[in-house]
Scaffold this active site. Structure first.
Site, PDB file in Angstrom:
ATOM      1  N   GLY A 243       1.006  -1.175  -0.047  1.00  0.00           N
ATOM      2  CA  GLY A 243       0.114   0.360  -0.011  1.00  0.00           C
ATOM      3  C   GLY A 243       1.173   1.268  -0.219  1.00  0.00           C
ATOM      4  N   GLU A 281       3.857  -6.957   2.087  1.00  0.00           N
ATOM      5  CA  GLU A 281       3.366  -6.664   0.785  1.00  0.00           C
ATOM      6  C   GLU A 281       3.271  -5.982  -0.503  1.00  0.00           C
ATOM      7  OE1 GLU A 281      -0.233  -8.286   0.731  1.00  0.00           O
ATOM      8  OE2 GLU A 281      -0.118 -10.437   1.708  1.00  0.00           O
ATOM      9  N   PRO A 282       4.188  -4.963  -0.578  1.00  0.00           N
ATOM     10  CA  PRO A 282       5.150  -4.067  -1.141  1.00  0.00           C
ATOM     11  C   PRO A 282       4.648  -4.272  -2.877  1.00  0.00           C
ATOM     12  CG  PRO A 282       7.222  -5.098  -0.690  1.00  0.00           C
ATOM     13  CD  PRO A 282       5.531  -5.446  -0.543  1.00  0.00           C
ATOM     14  N   ARG A 320      -3.730   3.558 -15.570  1.00  0.00           N
ATOM     15  CA  ARG A 320      -4.156   4.407 -14.365  1.00  0.00           C
ATOM     16  C   ARG A 320      -5.133   5.386 -14.712  1.00  0.00           C
ATOM     17  NH1 ARG A 320      -1.022   5.652 -11.603  1.00  0.00           N
ATOM     18  NH2 ARG A 320      -1.805   4.598  -9.340  1.00  0.00           N
ATOM     19  N   TYR A 324      -8.650   6.071 -13.272  1.00  0.00           N
ATOM     20  CA  TYR A 324      -8.161   6.911 -12.230  1.00  0.00           C
ATOM     21  C   TYR A 324      -8.017   8.333 -11.701  1.00  0.00           C
ATOM     22  CZ  TYR A 324      -6.474   1.773 -11.291  1.00  0.00           C
ATOM     23  OH  TYR A 324      -6.545   0.123 -10.870  1.00  0.00           O
ATOM     24  N   CYS A 350     -10.398   5.008 -29.577  1.00  0.00           N
ATOM     25  CA  CYS A 350     -12.053   5.448 -29.353  1.00  0.00           C
ATOM     26  C   CYS A 350     -12.235   5.786 -27.768  1.00  0.00           C
ATOM     27  CB  CYS A 350     -12.299   4.363 -30.891  1.00  0.00           C
ATOM     28  SG  CYS A 350     -11.367   4.998 -32.228  1.00  0.00           S
ATOM     29  N   TYR A 379       1.999  -1.404 -11.859  1.00  0.00           N
ATOM     30  CA  TYR A 379       0.226  -1.280 -12.473  1.00  0.00           C
ATOM     31  C   TYR A 379       0.824  -0.615 -14.063  1.00  0.00           C
ATOM     32  CZ  TYR A 379      -0.555  -2.682  -8.142  1.00  0.00           C
ATOM     33  OH  TYR A 379      -0.811  -3.404  -6.498  1.00  0.00           O
TER      34      TYR A 379
HETATM   35  N1  LLP Z   1      -1.966  -6.973  -1.262  1.00  0.00           N
HETATM   36  C1  LLP Z   1      -2.976  -7.178  -1.679  1.00  0.00           C
HETATM   37  C2  LLP Z   1      -3.684  -8.089  -1.392  1.00  0.00           C
HETATM   38  C3  LLP Z   1      -2.959  -6.407  -2.576  1.00  0.00           C
HETATM   39  O1  LLP Z   1      -4.468  -6.341  -3.066  1.00  0.00           O
HETATM   40  C4  LLP Z   1      -2.763  -5.199  -2.863  1.00  0.00           C
HETATM   41  C5  LLP Z   1      -2.519  -4.236  -4.460  1.00  0.00           C
HETATM   42  C6  LLP Z   1      -0.593  -5.160  -2.620  1.00  0.00           C
HETATM   43  C7  LLP Z   1      -0.420  -6.290  -1.534  1.00  0.00           C
HETATM   44  C8  LLP Z   1       0.175  -4.092  -3.055  1.00  0.00           C
HETATM   45  O2  LLP Z   1      -0.398  -2.559  -3.259  1.00  0.00           O
HETATM   46  P1  LLP Z   1       1.150  -1.951  -3.636  1.00  0.00           P
HETATM   47  O3  LLP Z   1       1.658  -1.831  -2.370  1.00  0.00           O
HETATM   48  O4  LLP Z   1       1.042  -1.762  -4.877  1.00  0.00           O
HETATM   49  O5  LLP Z   1      -0.035   0.017  -3.434  1.00  0.00           O
HETATM   50  N2  LLP Z   1      -4.114  -0.453 -10.455  1.00  0.00           N
HETATM   51  C9  LLP Z   1      -4.226  -0.291  -9.311  1.00  0.00           C
HETATM   52  C10 LLP Z   1      -3.765  -0.602  -7.688  1.00  0.00           C
HETATM   53  C11 LLP Z   1      -4.184  -1.636  -7.693  1.00  0.00           C
HETATM   54  C12 LLP Z   1      -4.042  -2.273  -6.105  1.00  0.00           C
HETATM   55  C13 LLP Z   1      -4.723  -3.401  -5.818  1.00  0.00           C
HETATM   56  N3  LLP Z   1      -3.802  -4.349  -4.651  1.00  0.00           N
HETATM   57  C14 LLP Z   1      -2.788   1.194  -9.573  1.00  0.00           C
HETATM   58  O6  LLP Z   1      -2.670   0.970 -11.088  1.00  0.00           O
HETATM   59  O7  LLP Z   1      -2.609   2.431  -8.645  1.00  0.00           O
END
Ligand code: LLP
Length: 398
Positions: A243, A281-282, A320, A324, A350, A379
């Site tokens: 996150g 879980e980064p 993205r 978003y 399109c 992503y």
């Molecule tokens: N763990 C779980 C269970 C998750 O669902 C996610 C991301 C992560 C770890 C990793 O999160 P991060 O560290 O990357 O924030 N497509 C979107 C982001 C979707 C994230 C989904 N889950 C974007 O492009 O911003």
């Protein structure tokens, strides 16, 4: 340190042999591509590990980037994988992750996915609902194979990020409500010796810049963890999810590391003295900065109202901005001169939402010039699609 930096000789990319001209990697190419610097990813893994004053077990979220070459390099740093489909389980195994170092999350795991995960011996299946737990227990009994589950809880905390990527609010589909914990415990009692309640997990969203809800969640999880241990459950892992965000507008990446250090130290503090394996879980934090989407200018289209720079890549390759309203920095690989003009940088798809940047100031490119859409290593390719029957972009790791 910047991964891509503008220079009088054109855009440079950071590699283990120092900065190299991006143009060198574009020679002979016409189609759009993602260019990743593995050097940057590796240094971020080190920084992440070092930010905590206790050991942490990293599980890289493959959904952010599942490029094989990059993953192999990352896995040589002894990290594991956070996966959300059997496709990602297989990819993790293919790049050399030990099954034990895989955490399998996701709200919709099919019977076949659960069966395969148990067969290969995935280290922890994070269950997100009671019916899923029933399915895991039934499958473990059917296979007569020991299985470890983590209970992913929904803490109902609010984070300031795009509403599409909050996951820890009670209206989100993710995790179990705390009121379902007794139900989960009853189910687990029916499978003692076979399905082990290995730990607790939470993941509250993505692209989070204000870390306080993440720290608050770690504290909340610790309390439940200790309560359950007090009741005799031999929990071992506390999974804090991913996150941590990056500031997409900040070209000086130092702010990423300041935030990371703060996160690491505050989390270490709220978990101090806890005997548990802490999993993180980064995804984005490790890979976003490392990647740029490189695309060529097809047309410069002037209208009485605007100048459009039309690229050969769009929302089909980097979703993205249109999904978003994300704003990525965009630079010329070789600027034409110091004069800047305001233009909209768009793709060929399109849809009117197929815009990478509105009113961006750029040295006006010409047909055939390359632009770089920065911070696209997370992503980006993983969410690319073939809408309008356009091919997927290439990926190059340097
Ligand atoms: N763990 C779980 C269970 C998750 O669902 C996610 C991301 C992560 C770890 C990793 O999160 P991060 O560290 O990357 O924030 N497509 C979107 C982001 C979707 C994230 C989904 N889950 C974007 O492009 O911003």
């Amino acid at each position: 340190m910047m991964v891509y930096k503008p220079d009088k000789n054109g855009l440079q990319v950071n590699t283990s042999q120092g900065y190299k001209n991006v143009e060198d990697f574009l020679r002979g190419r016409e189609q759009p591509l993602y260019l990743y610097s593995q050097h940057d990813v590796k240094s971020r893994i080190e920084a992440y590990k070092g930010a905590f004053s206790r050991p942490i077990d990293m599980r890289f979220a493959l959904k952010a980037n599942s490029n094989r070459t990059l993953l192999k390099e990352m896995m040589s740093e002894a990290i594991g994988a956070d996966v959300v489909s059997i496709g990602e389980v297989e990819r993790a195994l293919e790049v050399g992750v030990r099954p034990d170092d895989i955490v399998f999350s996701g709200v919709g795991k099919t019977k076949a996915e659960i069966q395969r995960a148990i067969e290969v011996g995935v280290g922890q299946i994070n269950v997100e609902s009671l019916p899923e737990l029933e399915r895991v227990i039934a499958t473990a009994k059917f296979l007569n194979k020991e299985t470890r589950v983590g209970l992913r809880l929904n803490p109902d905390v609010s984070v300031s990020t795009h509403p599409y990527i909050t996951t820890g609010l009670k209206e989100n589909k993710f995790g179990m409500d705390i009121s379902h914990l007794p139900g989960a415990i009853s189910l687990l009692r029916t499978a003692i010796g076979l399905v082990q309640c290995h730990g607790l997990a939470a993941h509250i969203g993505s692209q989070i810049l204000d870390i306080s809800p993440m720290v608050q969640t770690a504290k909340w999880l610790r309390k439940i963890f200790e309560d359950l241990r007090g009741e005799g459950w031999a929990l071992q892992t506390l999974d804090l999810g991913g996150g941590l965000g990056i500031d997409y507008q900040d070209e000086n990446h130092d702010s990423d590391f300041v935030r990371l250090k703060e996160y690491g130290s505050q989390v270490s503090e709220v978990l101090s003295g806890l005997e548990a394996r802490v999993l993180v879980e980064p995804g984005r934090f490790l890979v976003a900065r490392a990647g740029a989407l490189l695309a060529r200018v097809e047309y410069v289209k002037e209208t009485p109202y605007k100048t459009f720079v039309i690229l050969n890549s769009g929302m089909n390759h980097l979703l993205r901005p249109s999904l978003y309203q994300a704003s990525h920095r965009i630079v010329s690989v070789r600027p034409r001169g110091p004069t800047l003009v305001r233009c909209d940088i768009v793709g060929p798809i399109c849809e009117s939402s197929d815009v990478f940047g509105r009113e961006k100031e750029l040295s006006l490119p010409r047909e055939g010039d390359w632009l770089a859409i920065l911070d696209a290593g997370a992503y980006g390719y993983t969410m690319a699609n073939s809408y309008n029957l356009r091919p997927l972009p290439d990926e190059v790791v340097v």
